[in-house]
Design an enzyme around this catalytic site. Sequence first.
Site, PDB file in Angstrom:
ATOM      1  N   GLY A   8       0.640  -3.237   2.387  1.00 41.14           N
ATOM      2  CA  GLY A   8       0.473  -1.936   3.051  1.00 41.14           C
ATOM      3  C   GLY A   8       1.818  -1.401   3.513  1.00 41.14           C
ATOM      4  O   GLY A   8       1.917  -0.681   4.507  1.00 41.14           O
ATOM      5  N   GLY A  11       2.697   2.365   4.302  1.00 43.93           N
ATOM      6  CA  GLY A  11       1.967   3.053   5.355  1.00 43.93           C
ATOM      7  C   GLY A  11       2.809   3.323   6.596  1.00 43.93           C
ATOM      8  O   GLY A  11       4.007   3.037   6.643  1.00 43.93           O
ATOM      9  N   GLN A  12       2.139   3.875   7.613  1.00 44.00           N
ATOM     10  CA  GLN A  12       2.845   4.281   8.835  1.00 44.00           C
ATOM     11  C   GLN A  12       3.545   3.088   9.487  1.00 44.00           C
ATOM     12  O   GLN A  12       4.712   3.177   9.869  1.00 44.00           O
ATOM     13  CB  GLN A  12       1.851   4.923   9.827  1.00 44.00           C
ATOM     14  N   ASP A  34       2.207  -2.520  -1.941  1.00 45.93           N
ATOM     15  CA  ASP A  34       1.236  -1.489  -1.572  1.00 45.93           C
ATOM     16  C   ASP A  34       0.539  -1.020  -2.836  1.00 45.93           C
ATOM     17  O   ASP A  34       1.045  -1.245  -3.938  1.00 45.93           O
ATOM     18  CB  ASP A  34       1.932  -0.301  -0.873  1.00 45.93           C
ATOM     19  N   ASP A  52      -2.586  -4.416  -5.583  1.00 49.32           N
ATOM     20  CA  ASP A  52      -3.859  -4.153  -4.899  1.00 49.32           C
ATOM     21  C   ASP A  52      -4.302  -5.438  -4.201  1.00 49.32           C
ATOM     22  O   ASP A  52      -4.538  -6.450  -4.865  1.00 49.32           O
ATOM     23  CB  ASP A  52      -4.899  -3.705  -5.951  1.00 49.32           C
ATOM     24  N   TYR A 143     -15.020   1.500  11.085  1.00 52.76           N
ATOM     25  CA  TYR A 143     -13.677   0.933  11.257  1.00 52.76           C
ATOM     26  C   TYR A 143     -13.686  -0.096  12.398  1.00 52.76           C
ATOM     27  O   TYR A 143     -13.194  -1.224  12.244  1.00 52.76           O
ATOM     28  CB  TYR A 143     -12.711   2.084  11.554  1.00 52.76           C
ATOM     29  N   LYS A 147     -13.027  -4.112  12.308  1.00 52.21           N
ATOM     30  CA  LYS A 147     -11.960  -4.775  13.085  1.00 52.21           C
ATOM     31  C   LYS A 147     -12.548  -5.890  13.956  1.00 52.21           C
ATOM     32  O   LYS A 147     -11.954  -6.970  14.088  1.00 52.21           O
ATOM     33  CB  LYS A 147     -11.214  -3.746  13.954  1.00 52.21           C
TER      34      LYS A 147
HETATM   35  P1  NAD Z   1      -1.706   3.534   6.783  1.00 60.64           P
HETATM   36  O1  NAD Z   1      -2.962   4.129   6.267  1.00 60.64           O
HETATM   37  O2  NAD Z   1      -0.588   4.416   7.130  1.00 60.64           O
HETATM   38  O3  NAD Z   1      -1.162   2.442   5.770  1.00 60.64           O
HETATM   39  C1  NAD Z   1      -2.014   1.555   5.095  1.00 60.64           C
HETATM   40  C2  NAD Z   1      -1.392   1.268   3.766  1.00 60.64           C
HETATM   41  O4  NAD Z   1      -2.252   0.364   3.067  1.00 60.64           O
HETATM   42  C3  NAD Z   1      -1.265   2.519   2.865  1.00 60.64           C
HETATM   43  O5  NAD Z   1       0.081   2.676   2.447  1.00 60.64           O
HETATM   44  C4  NAD Z   1      -2.188   2.241   1.696  1.00 60.64           C
HETATM   45  O6  NAD Z   1      -1.714   2.739   0.463  1.00 60.64           O
HETATM   46  C5  NAD Z   1      -2.234   0.718   1.707  1.00 60.64           C
HETATM   47  N1  NAD Z   1      -3.445   0.220   1.044  1.00 60.64           N
HETATM   48  C6  NAD Z   1      -4.701   0.701   1.128  1.00 60.64           C
HETATM   49  N2  NAD Z   1      -5.512  -0.004   0.327  1.00 60.64           N
HETATM   50  C7  NAD Z   1      -4.750  -0.940  -0.276  1.00 60.64           C
HETATM   51  C8  NAD Z   1      -5.020  -1.957  -1.217  1.00 60.64           C
HETATM   52  N3  NAD Z   1      -6.255  -2.131  -1.715  1.00 60.64           N
HETATM   53  N4  NAD Z   1      -4.006  -2.753  -1.620  1.00 60.64           N
HETATM   54  C9  NAD Z   1      -2.751  -2.570  -1.131  1.00 60.64           C
HETATM   55  N5  NAD Z   1      -2.440  -1.603  -0.238  1.00 60.64           N
HETATM   56  C10 NAD Z   1      -3.430  -0.807   0.176  1.00 60.64           C
HETATM   57  O7  NAD Z   1      -2.125   2.638   8.032  1.00 60.64           O
HETATM   58  P2  NAD Z   1      -1.206   2.156   9.243  1.00 60.64           P
HETATM   59  O8  NAD Z   1      -1.348   3.159  10.321  1.00 60.64           O
HETATM   60  O9  NAD Z   1       0.113   1.758   8.779  1.00 60.64           O
HETATM   61  O10 NAD Z   1      -2.044   0.887   9.718  1.00 60.64           O
HETATM   62  C11 NAD Z   1      -1.759  -0.407   9.263  1.00 60.64           C
HETATM   63  C12 NAD Z   1      -2.727  -1.374   9.913  1.00 60.64           C
HETATM   64  O11 NAD Z   1      -2.642  -1.269  11.333  1.00 60.64           O
HETATM   65  C13 NAD Z   1      -4.200  -1.124   9.567  1.00 60.64           C
HETATM   66  O12 NAD Z   1      -4.872  -2.360   9.505  1.00 60.64           O
HETATM   67  C14 NAD Z   1      -4.704  -0.356  10.764  1.00 60.64           C
HETATM   68  O13 NAD Z   1      -6.080  -0.527  10.935  1.00 60.64           O
HETATM   69  C15 NAD Z   1      -3.914  -0.991  11.882  1.00 60.64           C
HETATM   70  N6  NAD Z   1      -3.796  -0.110  13.040  1.00 60.64           N
HETATM   71  C16 NAD Z   1      -3.040   1.027  12.961  1.00 60.64           C
HETATM   72  C17 NAD Z   1      -2.936   1.840  14.084  1.00 60.64           C
HETATM   73  C18 NAD Z   1      -2.111   3.103  14.059  1.00 60.64           C
HETATM   74  O14 NAD Z   1      -2.154   3.873  15.026  1.00 60.64           O
HETATM   75  N7  NAD Z   1      -1.338   3.358  13.006  1.00 60.64           N
HETATM   76  C19 NAD Z   1      -3.614   1.501  15.267  1.00 60.64           C
HETATM   77  C20 NAD Z   1      -4.417   0.358  15.277  1.00 60.64           C
HETATM   78  C21 NAD Z   1      -4.481  -0.465  14.160  1.00 60.64           C
HETATM   79  C1  AKB Z   2      -7.057   5.123  14.348  1.00 56.83           C
HETATM   80  O1  AKB Z   2      -7.043   6.141  15.086  1.00 56.83           O
HETATM   81  O2  AKB Z   2      -7.918   4.869  13.501  1.00 56.83           O
HETATM   82  C2  AKB Z   2      -5.939   4.123  14.542  1.00 56.83           C
HETATM   83  C3  AKB Z   2      -6.356   3.074  15.510  1.00 56.83           C
HETATM   84  C4  AKB Z   2      -6.176   3.284  16.957  1.00 56.83           C
HETATM   85  O3  AKB Z   2      -6.849   2.063  15.106  1.00 56.83           O
HETATM   86  N1  AKB Z   2      -4.762   4.827  14.948  1.00 56.83           N
END
Ligand code: NAD
Ligand code: AKB
Length: 319
Positions: A8, A11-12, A34, A52, A143, A147
Amino acid sequence: MERIMVIGAAGQIGSELTLALRKLHGAENVFATDLKEAPPEVVGNGPFQVLDVMDDKRLIHFVIRHKITQIYHLAAVLSGNAEKLPIQAWEINMQSLLNILDLAREVEDIKKVFWPSSIAVFGGTTPHKNTPQLTVTEPSTVYGISKLAGERWCRYFYSRYGVDVRSIRYPGLISYKTEAGGGTTDYAVEIFYEAVRNGKYECFLKEDTALPMMFMEDAINATIQLMEAPAEKITIRSAYNMGGLSFTPAQLAEKIKKHEPDFKITYKPDFRQPIAESWPQSIDDSIAKKDWGLTVNYDLSKMTAAMLQGVRDKFSMNM
Ligand code: NAD
Ligand code: AKB
């Protein structure tokens, strides 16, 4: 020497975590993967491969070929997007975690796994203020359900098979390098882009909706701190509460106005409003502070200034 796989990484969180891990462990030792191409900073600065995580055969091949010792599994469908395709989101969020946990159980070289949980494990029946580590968890979103189930699977793999898996319940994360991935807390990222670009923002949450949030730099530091902590310090093997800041859209808009006095915000709540209302407003993260020394350096003012500067710099570089 560690050999780390980030899943991943486009991602962010992944795009910034990969760079931080490369600084710490050497670029050639951090393998970014990713489903889609990662940003140029990630691809240009160390190994990257499209992979994947649902493809367990390619996954095991990759891990063995590169002698991976640690996995950061970040791929998931976030809260807003997951509500649009609940069954697919469940499948991706759960099966990908099970693939990784099972791999860590089977492959001796893998010593540690990081998988993030979320404040989404809490629901409408949870105490919303200063939410404790151990409390009612009745999530109302697919979601959140994924989790919560994921946390229990992590705990299970730790106690049944000794897999050293560590996790944090991230709050909403705020950053400017990569766009947010379809969550309920995304307004707190979008608002900065719109403030700089258009001087106005239409918020999809009500003005008084308080949520826990954190600036990305603090979240990355916390993640690495947890992963570097000695195993005996880790008393929570589901996922640690992590709070950081707590603010409403109106409070954030006021801070932005200090820098951009003409900024205007309007409110048009959508399907994410009930999700936000079911989540905590603030979090008790005293156990993370005690166990592995969680610290938060960015308050609302410092985060706002850093975000505005970061977004302005990004726009001026792209012009
Ligand atoms: P994001 O959506 O920005 O990034 C997720 C990445 O996973 C994407 O680049 C996507 O292409 C990749 N992905 C999706 N399916 C895939 C697959 N089958 N194989 C490989 N890659 C795949 O999400 P994020 O914000 O970076 O979050 C990352 C993790 O942190 C997640 O588990 C999310 O639930 C958790 N999280 C994020 C936040 C937040 O505010 N950003 C808060 C709580 C938890
Ligand atoms: C969302 O809003 O889904 C995420 C999180 C808090 O898990 N940023």
